[in-house]
Scaffold this motif. Structure first.
Motif, PDB file in Angstrom:
ATOM      1  N   TYR A  28       0.752  -1.078   0.035  1.00 38.98           N
ATOM      2  CA  TYR A  28       0.019  -0.019   0.057  1.00 38.98           C
ATOM      3  C   TYR A  28       0.940   1.449  -0.075  1.00 38.98           C
ATOM      4  CZ  TYR A  28      -3.461   3.302   1.994  1.00 38.98           C
ATOM      5  OH  TYR A  28      -3.958   4.410   2.214  1.00 38.98           O
ATOM      6  N   GLY A  62      -2.596   4.046  -3.409  1.00 39.36           N
ATOM      7  CA  GLY A  62      -3.400   3.782  -2.503  1.00 39.36           C
ATOM      8  C   GLY A  62      -4.942   3.738  -2.842  1.00 39.36           C
ATOM      9  N   ARG A  63      -5.416   3.651  -3.959  1.00 42.43           N
ATOM     10  CA  ARG A  63      -6.476   3.902  -4.438  1.00 42.43           C
ATOM     11  C   ARG A  63      -7.530   2.447  -3.961  1.00 42.43           C
ATOM     12  NH1 ARG A  63      -7.906   8.126  -7.935  1.00 42.43           N
ATOM     13  NH2 ARG A  63      -5.750   8.923  -8.535  1.00 42.43           N
ATOM     14  N   GLY A  98      -6.792   0.766  -1.496  1.00 40.59           N
ATOM     15  CA  GLY A  98      -6.554   0.963  -0.055  1.00 40.59           C
ATOM     16  C   GLY A  98      -7.967   1.564   0.413  1.00 40.59           C
ATOM     17  N   ILE A  99      -8.117   2.790  -0.389  1.00 41.34           N
ATOM     18  CA  ILE A  99      -9.535   3.392  -0.044  1.00 41.34           C
ATOM     19  C   ILE A  99     -10.557   2.770  -0.097  1.00 41.34           C
ATOM     20  CG2 ILE A  99     -10.778   5.400  -0.856  1.00 41.34           C
ATOM     21  CD1 ILE A  99      -8.413   6.864  -1.366  1.00 41.34           C
ATOM     22  N   ASP A 100     -10.884   2.011  -1.494  1.00 41.42           N
ATOM     23  CA  ASP A 100     -12.176   1.101  -1.319  1.00 41.42           C
ATOM     24  C   ASP A 100     -11.950  -0.060  -0.520  1.00 41.42           C
ATOM     25  OD1 ASP A 100     -12.942   2.157  -3.833  1.00 41.42           O
ATOM     26  OD2 ASP A 100     -11.712   0.462  -5.014  1.00 41.42           O
ATOM     27  N   GLY A 118     -11.336   0.686   2.587  1.00 40.40           N
ATOM     28  CA  GLY A 118     -11.325   1.453   3.876  1.00 40.40           C
ATOM     29  C   GLY A 118     -10.173   1.250   4.865  1.00 40.40           C
ATOM     30  N   VAL A 119      -8.984   1.219   4.186  1.00 37.65           N
ATOM     31  CA  VAL A 119      -7.754   1.072   4.992  1.00 37.65           C
ATOM     32  C   VAL A 119      -7.143   2.608   5.474  1.00 37.65           C
ATOM     33  CG1 VAL A 119      -5.287   0.985   4.539  1.00 37.65           C
ATOM     34  CG2 VAL A 119      -6.588  -0.783   3.582  1.00 37.65           C
ATOM     35  N   LEU A 154      -3.238   9.614   4.381  1.00 35.24           N
ATOM     36  CA  LEU A 154      -4.424   9.187   3.849  1.00 35.24           C
ATOM     37  C   LEU A 154      -5.571  10.470   3.577  1.00 35.24           C
ATOM     38  CD1 LEU A 154      -6.392   6.522   3.521  1.00 35.24           C
ATOM     39  CD2 LEU A 154      -7.268   7.259   6.063  1.00 35.24           C
ATOM     40  N   ASP A 197      -4.991  11.584   0.241  1.00 37.20           N
ATOM     41  CA  ASP A 197      -5.532  10.860  -0.736  1.00 37.20           C
ATOM     42  C   ASP A 197      -7.210  10.757  -0.684  1.00 37.20           C
ATOM     43  OD1 ASP A 197      -2.941  10.053  -1.284  1.00 37.20           O
ATOM     44  OD2 ASP A 197      -3.217   7.803  -0.589  1.00 37.20           O
ATOM     45  N   LEU A 198      -7.760  11.070   0.242  1.00 37.93           N
ATOM     46  CA  LEU A 198      -9.159  11.069   0.367  1.00 37.93           C
ATOM     47  C   LEU A 198      -9.641  12.405  -0.227  1.00 37.93           C
ATOM     48  CD1 LEU A 198     -10.028   9.521   3.727  1.00 37.93           C
ATOM     49  CD2 LEU A 198     -10.422   8.644   1.183  1.00 37.93           C
ATOM     50  N   ARG A 239      -8.108  14.091  -2.585  1.00 40.85           N
ATOM     51  CA  ARG A 239      -7.794  13.912  -4.070  1.00 40.85           C
ATOM     52  C   ARG A 239      -9.060  13.293  -4.549  1.00 40.85           C
ATOM     53  NH1 ARG A 239      -3.509   9.602  -5.064  1.00 40.85           N
ATOM     54  NH2 ARG A 239      -5.338   8.097  -4.623  1.00 40.85           N
ATOM     55  N   GLU A 240      -9.464  12.019  -3.711  1.00 36.96           N
ATOM     56  CA  GLU A 240     -10.608  11.544  -4.185  1.00 36.96           C
ATOM     57  C   GLU A 240     -11.870  12.181  -4.226  1.00 36.96           C
ATOM     58  OE1 GLU A 240      -9.479   8.270  -4.585  1.00 36.96           O
ATOM     59  OE2 GLU A 240     -11.405   7.497  -5.581  1.00 36.96           O
ATOM     60  N   TYR A 283     -20.122   7.583  -0.530  1.00 38.91           N
ATOM     61  CA  TYR A 283     -19.205   6.746  -1.071  1.00 38.91           C
ATOM     62  C   TYR A 283     -18.199   6.340   0.241  1.00 38.91           C
ATOM     63  CZ  TYR A 283     -14.385   6.417  -3.237  1.00 38.91           C
ATOM     64  OH  TYR A 283     -13.056   6.060  -3.678  1.00 38.91           O
ATOM     65  N   ALA A 339     -19.649   4.081   3.077  1.00 36.57           N
ATOM     66  CA  ALA A 339     -19.499   2.877   2.455  1.00 36.57           C
ATOM     67  C   ALA A 339     -18.073   2.212   2.881  1.00 36.57           C
ATOM     68  CB  ALA A 339     -19.860   2.836   0.881  1.00 36.57           C
ATOM     69  N   ARG A 340     -17.082   2.825   2.730  1.00 37.11           N
ATOM     70  CA  ARG A 340     -15.856   2.462   3.098  1.00 37.11           C
ATOM     71  C   ARG A 340     -15.384   2.480   4.476  1.00 37.11           C
ATOM     72  NH1 ARG A 340     -16.868   3.514  -1.676  1.00 37.11           N
ATOM     73  NH2 ARG A 340     -15.831   2.422  -3.557  1.00 37.11           N
ATOM     74  N   TYR A 341     -15.643   3.592   5.257  1.00 34.84           N
ATOM     75  CA  TYR A 341     -15.106   3.826   6.342  1.00 34.84           C
ATOM     76  C   TYR A 341     -16.056   3.833   7.367  1.00 34.84           C
ATOM     77  CZ  TYR A 341     -10.987   5.037   3.924  1.00 34.84           C
ATOM     78  OH  TYR A 341      -9.729   4.961   3.127  1.00 34.84           O
TER      79      TYR A 341
END
Lengths: 175, 153
Positions: free
Chosen positions: A98, A125-126, A128-130, A132-133, B58, B61-62, B64-65, B82, B85-87
């Motif tokens: 990751y 790390g995409r 990883g986001i899916d 929920g890391v 993180l 990254d988030l 960016r997402e 979205y 659903a993940r966190y």
């Protein structure tokens, strides 16, 4: 005498809650992905970028997905446990490298030993986001249908391995 | 030739940051919207910081997402869904009312009601306890003497 009983009861209850709270780990956020299909991905393999690895390939098998990185300090804590697990070949262990540079990941596995059947490289790390890391290392137990059954946040220890992960793996395999 | 070279050199800084510029605010409106949304979202690494203020990897990254999804035209609610659903609901600073958050939302009011009920009961009990006692003339005189000792001095 009676007038002291209620404050005392309230004190004991509150103290009980606080005492239990002391031993909870605030970093363990329950994952909404438990009981949901493992997010699909298609990533290049760490050791061979020309080859791909996808979660869908693992349908029909119970397997572990361990999220790791060469920069991750607690990954080094769980590393001996994972190496021992891979030697026992009870359950296939796959890695997700990751947010790591490919060469760093490879170098770390060379240095510390490679417990994984193979690792997929999630440089950005995409995936990883899916999944929920949010704190590496994390380990997912995924069943034959590709559903996530358990998520270990933080390093896998002998205790969590033998109390939770392996019994669950045995149960899922028997299904 | 010289002019071309100068022109090329002028362009160099542009190339140098081309990779990163995307990550920063190249669209201030979108960036503002992203920050507005991210302020109500929790960063899972540094748990009491918002996604907008956290400097963790993180959170980067988030953000960016979130930016990319806004560019794709997703609504704020879609982006929140979205992330949830993940966190999980944990990413929300404003927890939704659900069966397991009922105590969180309504517990204080329940506690207030219990307190009020207790107070009312207690006051009633006290009212019953206070009974009028009749004093004889002698007692009244004694009480008056005790309460006004200055007369004797």
């Amino acid at each position: 005498m009676m007038r002291f009983i209620w404050p005392f009861v309230i004190f004991v209850v509150l103290a009980g809650f606080l005492y239990v709270g002391l031993h909870l780990n605030p970093r363990e956020v329950p994952s909404p992905l438990i009981g949901k299909p493992a997010p699909a991905f298609n990533l290049s393999q760490l050791h061979d970028p020309t080859k791909q690895f996808s979660a869908q390939e693992m349908k029909g098998q119970v397997w572990l997905l361990n999220v790791w990185a060469s920069w991750c300090v607690s990954c080094r804590v769980e590393h001996p446990v994972l190496l021992a697990l891979s030697r026992q070949s009870i359950v296939p262990l796959y890695g997700l490298d990751y947010k790591d540079k490919r060469e760093d990941g490879i170098a770390w596995l060379q240095e510390g030993g490679n417990p994984y059947v193979l690792s997929a490289s999630d440089t950005e790390g995409r995936i990883g986001i899916d999944y929920g890391v949010y704190g590496v290392p994390e380990t997912y137990v995924i069943d034959k249908e590709g559903v996530i059954r358990y998520k270990q946040i933080g390093p896998v220890t002998q205790q969590s391995l033998h109390e939770k992960i392996l019994p669950l793996v045995a149960e899922l395999k028997a299904k | 030739m010289k002019n071309v070279l100068i022109l090329l050199f002028c362009l160099l800084p542009g190339f140098a940051c081309a990779g990163e510029a995307k990550d920063l605010a190249d669209d201030p409106v979108l960036e503002k919207r992203m920050i507005g949304l991210a302020e109500n979202l929790r960063c899972l690494v540094c748990q009491n910081e918002s996604l907008a203020s956290s400097r963790s990897e993180l959170a980067n990254d988030l953000r960016r997402e979130v930016r990319e999804q806004m560019q794709k035209g997703m609504s704020d609610q879609e982006i929140i869904d979205y992330l949830v659903a993940r966190y999980g609901d944990y990413v929300l600073f404003d927890p939704p009312v659900k069966s397991y958050t009922l105590l969180l939302w309504y517990g204080p009011f329940a506690l207030l009601l219990v307190g009020l009920a207790g107070l009312i009961l207690q006051l009633r009990k006290r009212k019953n306890k206070i009974t009028e006692t009749h004093l004889s003339d002698e007692d009244v005189k004694r009480a008056a003497d005790l309460l006004n000792p200055s007369k004797d001095l």
